[in-house]
Every structure is written in C-alpha cells, then in structure tokens.
Scaffold this active site. Structure first.
Site, PDB file in Angstrom:
ATOM      1  N   HIS B 231       8.598   5.018 -10.613  1.00  0.00           N
ATOM      2  CA  HIS B 231       8.305   6.150  -9.744  1.00  0.00           C
ATOM      3  C   HIS B 231       8.234   7.466 -10.499  1.00  0.00           C
ATOM      4  O   HIS B 231       7.299   8.235 -10.281  1.00  0.00           O
ATOM      5  CB  HIS B 231       9.221   6.258  -8.529  1.00  0.00           C
ATOM      6  N   TYR B 235       5.264  11.048 -11.061  1.00  0.00           N
ATOM      7  CA  TYR B 235       5.364  12.505 -11.224  1.00  0.00           C
ATOM      8  C   TYR B 235       4.909  12.937 -12.602  1.00  0.00           C
ATOM      9  O   TYR B 235       4.460  14.062 -12.787  1.00  0.00           O
ATOM     10  CB  TYR B 235       6.790  12.971 -10.912  1.00  0.00           C
ATOM     11  N   HIS B 382      -3.379   5.275  -0.618  1.00  0.00           N
ATOM     12  CA  HIS B 382      -2.440   6.376  -0.895  1.00  0.00           C
ATOM     13  C   HIS B 382      -2.526   6.829  -2.346  1.00  0.00           C
ATOM     14  O   HIS B 382      -2.713   8.002  -2.636  1.00  0.00           O
ATOM     15  CB  HIS B 382      -1.015   5.942  -0.539  1.00  0.00           C
ATOM     16  N   PHE B 383      -2.392   5.880  -3.281  1.00  0.00           N
ATOM     17  CA  PHE B 383      -2.307   6.364  -4.667  1.00  0.00           C
ATOM     18  C   PHE B 383      -3.662   6.721  -5.260  1.00  0.00           C
ATOM     19  O   PHE B 383      -3.714   7.355  -6.305  1.00  0.00           O
ATOM     20  CB  PHE B 383      -1.464   5.452  -5.570  1.00  0.00           C
ATOM     21  N   HIS B 384      -4.748   6.341  -4.570  1.00  0.00           N
ATOM     22  CA  HIS B 384      -6.032   6.880  -5.035  1.00  0.00           C
ATOM     23  C   HIS B 384      -6.194   8.346  -4.616  1.00  0.00           C
ATOM     24  O   HIS B 384      -7.026   9.058  -5.169  1.00  0.00           O
ATOM     25  CB  HIS B 384      -7.205   6.025  -4.554  1.00  0.00           C
ATOM     26  N   ARG B 445      -3.077  -5.518  -0.748  1.00  0.00           N
ATOM     27  CA  ARG B 445      -3.579  -4.980  -2.010  1.00  0.00           C
ATOM     28  C   ARG B 445      -3.647  -6.126  -3.019  1.00  0.00           C
ATOM     29  O   ARG B 445      -3.226  -7.241  -2.733  1.00  0.00           O
ATOM     30  CB  ARG B 445      -2.644  -3.882  -2.523  1.00  0.00           C
ATOM     31  N   ARG B 446      -4.166  -5.863  -4.192  1.00  0.00           N
ATOM     32  CA  ARG B 446      -4.113  -6.779  -5.335  1.00  0.00           C
ATOM     33  C   ARG B 446      -4.597  -8.179  -4.998  1.00  0.00           C
ATOM     34  O   ARG B 446      -3.935  -9.171  -5.326  1.00  0.00           O
ATOM     35  CB  ARG B 446      -2.675  -6.872  -5.855  1.00  0.00           C
TER      36      ARG B 446
END
Lengths: 264, 580
Positions: B231, B235, B382-384, B445-446
């Site tokens: 995680h 950041y 989300h992470f895109h 996902r994946r």
C-alpha cells in the site's frame, strides 16, 4: 500556524466525513452484526486435507434447525464440491481451504467473498433468505487456467431440500431361477433421523417397497431380493427411488445352461 | 539576447542523468501500455492473438512495467530535479547518481527477462506471478533478485538526496527545508520504512526458497509482508504527482500555492499513515483477526485527510492563478485558466479523475462493503484512476514542461500534446467507468475470459457486451494517447532545435509561506519515530499471530511454478487422483 478560514472549514468537514465513515463501519459490525473473515477458521497443513475430518468428504452438512455447514476444497482449477445446494431461509457456515495456491471463494454479485490461502481455513457464515442460482468463481489469479475455475451455488426452497444420497450395489447379471439382491445404501446428512420408503421397480412386473429409517449423519442399507424366475431371461431395467432420488441400472438374466455368457 | 536559465543550463550533469531516467520511464510506459491494449482486447473478446493462458504473462509484465518501472523511474528523476532545484545545488557526486540508476536498470532487466520467459521458450525462466508474486507461486530467482536490486537502487537514490540536503543544511543552518525537498525527503522516509517489508519477504523467504535453500514458506506471512510494502507503494507513485500539483500546477495556472504549511502537513500525514494500513488489502484474508483489520481501516480513513486537503489547496491555487489572469465570478474564473497548455490541462484533468478515484477508494476502504467489490473489476477501475491517471497523466503532462527544461528544446508539437492528454481523459472515462460498474455485479479482475461456462453475469443496468465494448474502446484510446505522447517526446528530443525561449527553471511561490508553519513541522526525526510506532502498533500482533499459527516457514507448503502448465483435462485427472 496560519490557516485560512475556508481551509479550516474544509478541514472540519473532512474530519466529519472520516469519522462518519468509521462510525458506519463500526455500526455495521456491532449493529446488524456484519462479521469479517478472521482467524476463527484456524490453520491446516495442506498435505493433511484428505485426513481432515471436515475436508475428507467435503460438502454440505446439517448442524442445527436451519443451520448448515459447507466444507469446500479449492485447488487449481476446481472446487470440491463444484456444485453446492443449500435451502432458503438457512444459515450456512462455509469452511474453505486450498490444496495448492491462493484462490478465492466468491459468489458472483454478492458479498460472499473470501480469500482462500493455503495453510489457512476461511470461515464465513452466510444467511440465505431467497431461493436462487449463483455462480461461484475464483477471483485470485491461480495459474494458467485461472479463468476456468468456477462452481455453482443453488439455493432451493426448503421443501425441495434434503441431504439424502443413494448408492447401489447390485450384480449386472444373474442366472434364471436364482435370487439376486439389489442393495441400496441411503445416507442422510441431516441432523435428525430420516423415515422414508425405498421403492424398487424392475422389469414390467415387479415393484417392491421397503420402509427405512436412516439415522442422523448416518446411512442404512436397503436390501431388495429379486426373483429372477418372475422376470424371465433378458435385460431388465431397474430403478430404486427414495424421496425423489433415483439410482438405476440393468440386470441381465441368463439361462442356467449358458453359464453366464451374458448376451450370447 | 536574454540569458536562458533552464534546468539544463543550471545543472547540465544532473540533466543528463534525469533524461536517461525519464527515457527508461517512457520506454516502460510504451511497452506496458501496449500490453494493456493486448489485455483489454483479449479479455473483452474483441481481438485475440494469444492463448488465454499467456494472458497472465502479459498481465504480469503490464503490472510490473507500469506500476513499478514507469512510475518509480519517473519519481527518482523528478525528485532529483526537485532536490537540486529547490536547494540550488547539484548532487554531491554525479557518479553515485549514475550508479543507483544503473542498479535500478539491472534490476529492471532481470525482472523483465524472467517475465518474458513466460512466453519465449528459449528463455528457461518463468515469472508469471503477477506484480504481487503471492507464494506458493514461485518465480525464477532472477525475478526476486531483480526486484531487490531495483528497490536497493531507490534506497541509494534517497541517500543521494539526503546527503545533498545535509550538505545544504550545513551552509544554511537556519533556513526552512525548501518545500520540494521536504516532499522528496518525507516520501523517501516512508519508502524506507515500508520497503523493509518486501525486502524481508524476498530476502528471508522467497529468494532462498526459489534457490532451494528452504523448502517451504508461510503464504499468509509473505503476503502480509508484501502488503506492508504494497500500500505505501501506492503513495510512492502518487507523491511525485502531489509534488507536481503543489509546486508546478499553481505556477502553470498563473498564480501561487495557497498554503505552504498545509502542504507540509499533508506530506507529514503521508509519512505517518502510509504504512500502517496495508492490511486493508487483506480484509478478506483468513488468519487475521477482525480487530487488526479494524485498526487498518481506521488508519486508512484518516489517510483520506491529506488527500482531501490536497484537493482544497489545488483548486484554491488554480482559482488564485485564474484570478491573477483576470478570471472573475464564482465559476467563470475557470475559463481564464490556460487550457491550451498540455502541462496544465493534463494535470488538472488528472486531479479531477483522482477525485473520482478517491471516492471509489473510500468504498474499498470500507471494511464491510469491501466484500462486495474485493478483487472485482471495480478495483481495476479504481487504480486506473489513481496510479493510471492521477500519477500517469500528471507525469505525462509534466513532461511537456520538463523535457524542454532537460533538453533545452521546445516541445515538437504542443497542440498534439493537448490532444494527447484530453484523449487520455476520454479513454479513461470509458474504461474506468465500465470497470467500476462491472465489479458491482461481480465480474472479477485478473482473468483472461469475459464469461464463465456455468452462469452469466447480470448487470443491473446495461449489458456485459456494452461494458466490454467500453473497456476495449477505452483501452484503444489510452494506448493511442501513449503513442502520441512518446512520438512527441522522441521528435522533441531528436528533431527539435535548441531554443532560447525555454522558461526559467522555477517552481510555484506561495501565498502563505513556510514562515507560517511551526518549525516542528520540519522535524523529520519526530515524524519518522511516530510512523515507526504506528507501524509497530498495526503490525506486530498480526505478524506474531500469523507466525504463531502457521509457523515462520509455513506448514509444508509446496512451491508452485507457473511454467509447468498441463492441459486442463489432464489436470482434472490429477485432481481426481488426489481427492479421497
């Protein structure tokens, strides 16, 4: 420290939002009692799964009035059992473990979702209110054919649900004039005794019935004695029926002189 | 003729290293982006030219190249710029700087070749383990060695910046740390703290295991150590973007940063809170008590604070800039912003998308609602928005300002740059929105396939076909955007001619400067100590209980090498063999 008034206001609103989020999650845990996957399931050596009392014969077991347990073994790229049936209006506790890599046990489109890490047992209690059919899928990459790893969850109306299974032991052929037996073992995984009737239908003429009481989490064998003289020579299809479950096969009756050469 | 004062004029030696670093970053972006298109078209069944089992090799490379190589190379390049520019002094020894860059490159090559072995038979290696490399998947030792070398390179890079700062401090004992340097140093401090997790996971367990020195690992332990790092790395990708939003975006808007003290507070909060949250990636893991998950959830929610503060400061700084340019009214000041500048527009759009990504992140952080979306396509959506836009689009946009600084040449085609950043925004809107929606009804996902055999996905609104079409269209637009970007960068570098019109190398001034912040804010030792204490609180008991239950090396877990792939029907036979 010099902070602009607008920024102070924004800071205060942000804090309210954050504390509000934490409060709602806390309420969900202590109010409606949404429980998380935790360490209650314990750990297990994957090599001992076949000797484990819970996992050596995975599947659904009745443990209380409307309470069931379902043991599932995940491995690349299948679940055992691959199809799980439970009744509506029930509480089911799943115990899932992995024989090899990390998988998930995920009922598509619901919050029934847990990681399945080798060495660990995931324990998760789910309430099923309505009948329905769901797909089970693995959502953690588990190797080249990960996308083929799936299963099925059927939630059936309570009156259509039982945990009765049949297995039959019978000869394929018998000599005319001899008696032969068809032995059907009825197993019952509910936690109360099953009182029912087993029926054998064979050929066109014979229909035999026997009452049977199968103990809770036990099994009982019903023995049907078949008189081959009544059937005559030839192939005779038979079916054993218990509470809608069926087992069927064919008995071939041969002439004594043919010495059991079957179709000759 | 006016004297030009671009970065290349001030620090020619450093400019050369940063150019090399950024080119490594851009190359990773181009390859990783292309692989993303292959995946997007394959999993939506629009165009297929690889077998589904090779999808995971492509996915591993896409993940590693984009979230590790592209982002972190860009970070070390831009932090080198930030430290040298804001301290107004070069690095202590440029050979040391080239040295850590070389180590990172060697690491990248080792990882890259071992992943490539998954599809090239001539390379006897395999690392189809995705970027999370969860044991008992076992990659080739070269994968682990390369990963460690890359991280060690970043540690040395951090040391490079720290000693440049120490030297500066000797000459300027009473001055506040300049903001860009403050940001680089606080980011590196939580990076040192968190990368200990992955270092232990690889050096104590996975590498010796892949070399046959130990025969078993504890999968839950290595997984937890991964997320100890996994995680904070989020950041780590994001902090260069934050730095650019704080130090460049106000300037590009035509104004000043709203508040230097709060910018420092934000980075201190990230230093303190980035690491003791990793267990929020393991809300669904067995073997971790609910209380530990609750602690991670609480810390995660407080991590919203620095991002919410950033949203305020960034918008306030843009408004200040717009009003300096003559903007008026409650909202019509927006029209006064320099929307024709790709550097500005790209960063502003990235910030806007990050707000959307922040909202879906709040859902992910919710301990109970996470069960609905965990490991679904929602998470990919989300992470895109976060690493894939807040970081990636900000980096590309910033390059339209940095590459002239580093080369002394004008951008080959700024209008094309504007088209490129807008195209990214449009493509990501299609792709990310569709992925979020798909996750809500359970699409995972994946995975290489859009559907399963035994059941169909049932969207509440729309259809699976429409969602797949949007993902494929989005992926195509995003890849086109990457190609436009790289074309512009290549033609700027090899074709462009040196220009005297390159602006001076400066960053944004502040409306409220460091003198408004108490001196204690600059006490890095204090904040690091607090960060360590919080990590001990969040992690010591979970790690102890994982080791207690499963053993340091696990209960005899056999390695699983993804290369040994049999036909699935044969595998099913073997499954029947092991069942009682």
């Amino acid at each position: 420290m010099n902070i602009h008034t607008y920024e102070k206001t924004w800071l205060a609103v942000s804090m309210v939002l954050i504390v509000g989020f934490i409060a709602t999650v806390t309420y969900g845990a202590v109010g409606p009692g949404i429980a998380m996957i935790d360490d209650d399931g314990g750990s297990i050596d994957p090599d001992t799964i076949n000797d484990d009392e819970r996992f050596n014969d995975p599947g659904v077991t009745h443990v209380g009035e409307n309470e069931y347990e379902a043991a599932v073994v995940a491995q690349a790229w299948t679940y055992t059992p691959s199809e799980i049936t439970v009744p509506a209006n029930s509480t089911v506790t799943f115990y899932v473990t992995s024989r090899d890599v990390t998988h998930s046990f995920t009922v598509a489109g619901t919050n029934v979702n847990t990681m399945v890490v080798p060495g660990q047992i995931s324990e998760m209690t789910v309430e099923f209110d309505e009948p329905g059919e769901y797909g089970i899928l693995c959502n953690e990459y588990c190797g080249a054919y990960h996308h083929t790893m799936e299963g099925k969850l059927n939630v059936v109306p309570q009156d259509e649900f039982d945990l009765t299974e049949l297995s039959t032991d019978a000869s394929d052929e018998a000599q005319l004039g001899n008696q032969t037996t068809i032995n059907t073992t009825v197993s019952n995984d509910m936690n109360y005794d099953l009182e029912t009737t087993a029926t054998l239908e064979i050929g066109d003429q014979q229909s035999l019935e026997q009452d049977v009481t199968v103990p809770a989490h036990g099994s009982e064998t019903v023995e049907f004695a078949v008189d081959t003289t009544d059937l005559g020579t030839g192939d005779h299809d038979w079916t054993v029926t218990v509470d809608g479950h069926e087992e069927s096969d064919t008995l071939t009756v041969t002439n004594a002189t043919e010495g059991g050469d079957g179709d000759a | 003729m006016a004297m030009r004062n671009a970065y290349i004029d001030q620090f020619p030696k450093e400019a050369r290293v940063i150019r090399a670093i950024l080119w490594s970053s851009f190359l990773a972006l181009t390859i990783g982006g292309t692989l993303g298109l292959i995946q997007g078209l394959h999993r939506t069944n629009v165009l297929r030219f690889i077998p589904s089992q090779d999808y995971y090799t492509v996915l591993t490379a896409h993940g590693v190249l984009l979230v590790i190589t592209f982002t972190i190379f860009f970070l070390v390049g831009i932090f080198t710029w930030a430290v040298t520019t804001s301290l107004d002094r070069g690095v202590k020894d440029i050979r040391f700087t080239w040295g850590w860059y070389a180590i990172m490159m060697i690491g990248t090559l080792l990882v890259g070749v071992s992943i490539l072995g998954g599809v090239v038979d001539q390379i006897p290696m395999n690392a189809d383990v995705l970027y999370t490399f969860y044991s008992p998947f076992q990659a080739h030792p070269a994968f682990y060695v390369g990963f460690v070398l890359f991280v060690v390179g970043t540690w040395l890079a951090g040391f490079d910046w720290f000693r440049t700062w120490w030297a500066w401090k000797k000459d300027n004992p009473d001055e506040r740390i300049p903001l860009p340097t403050f940001m680089a140093l606080t980011t590196m401090l939580f990076w040192y703290l968190s990368s200990i997790g992955v270092a232990i996971s690889i050096l104590a367990f996975l590498l010796p295991w892949s070399l046959g020195i130990i025969d078993s690992v504890n999968p839950l332990l290595t997984r937890t150590l991964f997320w100890f790092f996994g995680h904070p790395v989020v950041y780590f990708w994001l902090m260069p973007a934050y730095m650019l939003w704080y130090t460049m975006l106000p300037k590009l808007s035509g104004g000043k940063l709203f508040s230097d003290p709060l910018a420092r507070v934000v980075f201190v909060l990230f230093l303190i809170l980035s690491t003791p949250v990793g267990i929020h990636h393991q809300y669904l893991d067995p073997g971790i008590a609910e209380g530990f998950k609750f602690i991670a959830m609480t810390n995660t929610m407080f991590l919203l604070l620095p991002s919410l503060l950033t949203a305020f400061t960034v918008v306030a700084s843009m408004e200040h800039g717009a009003r300096q340019r003559g903007g008026k009214g409650y909202l019509s000041w927006l029209k006064a912003l320099p929307w024709r500048d790709p550097a500005f527009t790209g960063m502003a759009l990235a910030g806007l998308m990050f707000a959307a990504g922040g909202f879906s992140g709040m859902i992910n952080a919710g301990l109970s609602i996470n069960y609905l979306v965990h490991n679904s396509w929602w998470v990919v959506g989300h992470f895109h928005l976060t690493v894939g836009t807040a970081a990636a689009l900000t980096f590309m946009a910033a390059s339209y300002w940095f590459i002239p600084q580093l080369t002394g040449k004008e951008i080959w085609n700024r209008s094309l740059g504007l088209v490129q950043v807008v195209l990214w925004f449009i493509g990501m809107t299609f792709m990310s929105n569709a992925m979020h929606r798909a996750g809500l009804f359970g699409m995972p996902r994946r995975t290489a396939e859009p559907q399963y055999q035994g059941f169909d996905f049932e969207p509440a609104v729309g259809t699976v076909a429409e969602i797949d079409a949007q993902v494929a269209l989005g992926a195509a637009l995003l890849t086109l955007s990457v190609y436009l970007f790289i074309t512009n960068m290549v033609l700027t570098t090899i074709g462009g001619s040196t220009s005297d019109a390159i602006p001076d190398n400066t960053y944004a001034g502040t409306l409220s400067g460091p003198e408004d912040a108490p001196v204690i804010i600059d006490n890095l030792k204090l904040w690091t100590s607090i960060a360590v204490v919080l990590v001990i609180i969040a992690y010591s008991l979970p790690l102890a209980s994982i080791i207690d239950a499963g053993g340091l090396f696990g209960p005899g877990i056999d390695p699983w090498k993804p290369s040994v792939v049999a036909d699935p029907s044969l595998v099913l036979e073997s499954v029947r063999g092991v069942m009682p």
